[in-house]
Scaffold this motif. Structure first.
Motif, PDB file in Angstrom:
ATOM      1  N   TYR A   1      -6.816  -4.672  -6.156  1.00  0.00           N
ATOM      2  CA  TYR A   1      -5.606  -4.267  -5.256  1.00  0.00           C
ATOM      3  C   TYR A   1      -4.449  -5.383  -5.506  1.00  0.00           C
ATOM      4  O   TYR A   1      -3.353  -4.919  -5.706  1.00  0.00           O
ATOM      5  CB  TYR A   1      -5.962  -4.107  -3.816  1.00  0.00           C
ATOM      6  CG  TYR A   1      -5.336  -3.161  -2.934  1.00  0.00           C
ATOM      7  CD1 TYR A   1      -5.722  -2.125  -2.438  1.00  0.00           C
ATOM      8  CD2 TYR A   1      -3.929  -3.733  -2.623  1.00  0.00           C
ATOM      9  CE1 TYR A   1      -4.867  -1.461  -1.717  1.00  0.00           C
ATOM     10  CE2 TYR A   1      -3.314  -2.943  -1.758  1.00  0.00           C
ATOM     11  CZ  TYR A   1      -3.499  -1.637  -1.532  1.00  0.00           C
ATOM     12  OH  TYR A   1      -2.841  -1.052  -0.689  1.00  0.00           O
TER      13      TYR A   1
ATOM     14  N   ARG B   1     -10.747  -6.297  -3.574  1.00  0.00           N
ATOM     15  CA  ARG B   1      -9.499  -6.746  -3.124  1.00  0.00           C
ATOM     16  C   ARG B   1      -8.570  -7.257  -4.295  1.00  0.00           C
ATOM     17  O   ARG B   1      -7.477  -7.105  -4.408  1.00  0.00           O
ATOM     18  CB  ARG B   1      -9.526  -7.544  -2.095  1.00  0.00           C
ATOM     19  CG  ARG B   1      -8.325  -7.588  -1.407  1.00  0.00           C
ATOM     20  CD  ARG B   1      -8.429  -8.342   0.052  1.00  0.00           C
ATOM     21  NE  ARG B   1      -9.377  -9.632   0.195  1.00  0.00           N
ATOM     22  CZ  ARG B   1      -9.180 -10.611   0.511  1.00  0.00           C
ATOM     23  NH1 ARG B   1      -7.906 -10.737   1.322  1.00  0.00           N
ATOM     24  NH2 ARG B   1      -9.683 -11.562   0.704  1.00  0.00           N
TER      25      ARG B   1
ATOM     26  N   GLY C   1       0.846  -1.116   0.066  1.00  0.00           N
ATOM     27  CA  GLY C   1      -0.036   0.218  -0.060  1.00  0.00           C
ATOM     28  C   GLY C   1       0.754   1.255   0.227  1.00  0.00           C
ATOM     29  O   GLY C   1       2.016   1.196  -0.126  1.00  0.00           O
TER      30      GLY C   1
ATOM     31  N   ASN D   1     -10.127  -0.086  -6.843  1.00  0.00           N
ATOM     32  CA  ASN D   1      -9.104  -1.048  -6.020  1.00  0.00           C
ATOM     33  C   ASN D   1      -9.422  -1.087  -4.588  1.00  0.00           C
ATOM     34  O   ASN D   1      -9.031  -2.314  -3.816  1.00  0.00           O
ATOM     35  CB  ASN D   1      -7.788  -0.329  -6.186  1.00  0.00           C
ATOM     36  CG  ASN D   1      -7.234  -0.692  -7.576  1.00  0.00           C
ATOM     37  OD1 ASN D   1      -7.686  -1.418  -8.593  1.00  0.00           O
ATOM     38  ND2 ASN D   1      -6.067   0.134  -7.868  1.00  0.00           N
ATOM     39  N   SER D   2     -10.062  -0.125  -4.212  1.00  0.00           N
ATOM     40  CA  SER D   2     -10.452  -0.307  -2.596  1.00  0.00           C
ATOM     41  C   SER D   2     -11.584  -0.940  -2.324  1.00  0.00           C
ATOM     42  O   SER D   2     -11.537  -1.802  -1.372  1.00  0.00           O
ATOM     43  CB  SER D   2     -10.838   1.353  -2.325  1.00  0.00           C
ATOM     44  OG  SER D   2     -11.341   1.338  -0.887  1.00  0.00           O
TER      45      SER D   2
ATOM     46  N   ASN E   1      -3.089   2.642  -1.349  1.00  0.00           N
ATOM     47  CA  ASN E   1      -3.717   3.426  -2.350  1.00  0.00           C
ATOM     48  C   ASN E   1      -4.187   5.018  -2.223  1.00  0.00           C
ATOM     49  O   ASN E   1      -3.431   5.221  -0.911  1.00  0.00           O
ATOM     50  CB  ASN E   1      -5.045   2.494  -3.041  1.00  0.00           C
ATOM     51  CG  ASN E   1      -6.217   2.349  -1.829  1.00  0.00           C
ATOM     52  OD1 ASN E   1      -5.747   2.875  -0.559  1.00  0.00           O
ATOM     53  ND2 ASN E   1      -6.950   1.779  -1.817  1.00  0.00           N
TER      54      ASN E   1
END
Length: 407
Positions: free
Chosen positions: A322, A319, A267, A315-316, A269
């Motif tokens: 992400y 998953r 991370g 993306n949040s 994001n």
């Protein structure tokens, strides 16, 4: 009456308090922290990286303070027995366009006086067998630290030198007079201080506006969501692994970070937060949302970054998306490797025309100084920022001690 009141118990506030008291030991200095502990927000919720200053425009405060800050942070940790490591950072290119961007990044880093070197695909496979890329840029000095521990040690030194820290002291009003500043607290108390230095992070714009400065910008909060890799991946990388940033986008992208605790995070994001100090996915603060909606720069920023913003939101929510961002350079990860980790919220100053403030922004009046924009790398840069604030205070407030003008 207190000589200097510093608002905010993050690393910039505590470092500034310690710097001023060390330089001007005869002054009375207090820190007001609204929470019941220090480093509750940005300082205690960042990635823990000691940045080298690769990304920042040559000649900017970020470039200069970050370069000096790395040395100061490492020195402070050594002197006080605090944990830190310098595993180095690899900025990994995974496409031809990223290879071109990496060359420009190398040039910028060298113009900033930094020690960096290119790494071939073959060498990358050798030193980081779990990472895939066409090449990389190595910054050997980049490190990791526990910024919460650094703040706590600074606070101990500050109190030992005669400073005072008041917890549960939320500032709701500032009124600058000819001879002092009146400070209103949420509990109904009014304090008087000859001078005020506001290091309020996510609330920086509100305190600045109370003193008649900063009407041309607002803080827009961006939530950074992290995952912790499953324990089987605690040794998946030896370096910190970063993507090559897209110069058209405002943030650096998702990276793998070795943490002081011996584990690895991925991370963050960067998604719009609907609460300045809300850390869950459903956090919502009506005052914060209303402030954003009423500021024209917010809508302009939103329009200018709509595509990337939608990507970050997706993306949040999903998953799997992400994970794909991570798999670009670390393909061995799978969905079960992404485990919960506390998020953070970045205080980003935005101008009325929608442009993001890319450098540190420090404004002042006759009796107040305001740290208006201090996102990453502010933790790394905290001690040089504190030195700058002390020199600005000496010059503006005519304090006893160094009167050298700030750089």
């Amino acid at each position: 009456m207190t000589d200097i009141t510093i608002i905010g118990g993050g690393i910039v506030g505590i470092a500034s308090a310690l710097e001023i008291l060390r330089t001007c030991p005869g002054l009375s200095v207090q820190v007001l922290e609204k929470e019941n502990r220090l480093a509750s927000h940005q300082t205690g919720r960042n990635s823990g990286v000691i940045h080298a200053g690769i990304y920042y425009a040559p000649g900017s405060m970020k470039a200069e303070f970050c370069r000096r800050g790395l040395e100061a942070t490492v020195r402070f940790c050594r002197e006080h027995g605090l944990p830190y490591e310098q595993p180095g950072k690899l900025i990994v290119a995974t496409s031809a366009i990223e290879m071109e961007r990496m060359k420009a990044l190398q040039d910028r880093a060298q113009r900033n006086g930094l020690d960096v070197r290119p790494v071939s695909a073959a060498e990358l496979r050798e030193i980081e067998p779990n990472i895939t890329g066409l090449g990389a840029l190595l910054s050997p000095a980049t490190g990791i630290a526990d910024y919460g521990a650094i703040v706590r040690r600074m606070a101990e030194l500050f109190v030992e030198a005669g400073g005072e820290i008041r917890y549960g002291a939320e500032v709701t009003g500032l009124e600058e007079k000819a001879n002092d500043v009146r400070i209103s607290l949420a509990n109904g108390t009014t304090l008087q201080s000859r001078h005020v230095i506001a290091c309020a992070g996510l609330m920086a714009d509100r305190l600045a506006q109370m003193c008649g400065v900063g009407q041309d910008f607002a803080i827009v909060p961006f939530k950074g969501e992290y995952y912790r890799l499953a324990p089987r991946h605690d040794a998946i990388v030896k370096h910190l692994i970063y993507p090559v940033p897209d110069p058209e986008l405002p943030f650096l992208g998702i990276h793998l970070t070795r943490m002081i605790g011996g584990y690895v995070t991925v991370g963050p994001n960067a998604v719009l937060s609907l609460a300045r100090e809300g850390y869950s996915k459903t956090s919502f603060n009506p005052r914060d949302v209303a402030a954003m909606a009423s500021f024209p720069g917010f809508w302009r920023t939103l329009a200018q970054n709509l595509s990337s913003g939608l990507t970050e939101m997706a993306n949040s929510v999903f998953r799997q998306r992400y994970l794909k961002a991570c798999q670009r350079y670390c393909p061995s990860l799978d969905i079960d490797d992404l485990q919960p980790h506390p998020p953070g919220v970045r205080a980003q100053a935005v101008m009325r025309d929608g442009t993001l403030v890319h450098d540190f922004l420090i404004l002042n009046t006759a009796r107040t100084i305001h740290i208006c924009n201090a996102p990453s790398p502010a933790a790394t840069s905290a001690m040089p920022i504190a030195e700058h604030v002390r020199m600005l205070a000496a010059h503006t407030f005519k304090l006893r001690g160094s009167a050298k003008a700030p750089v």
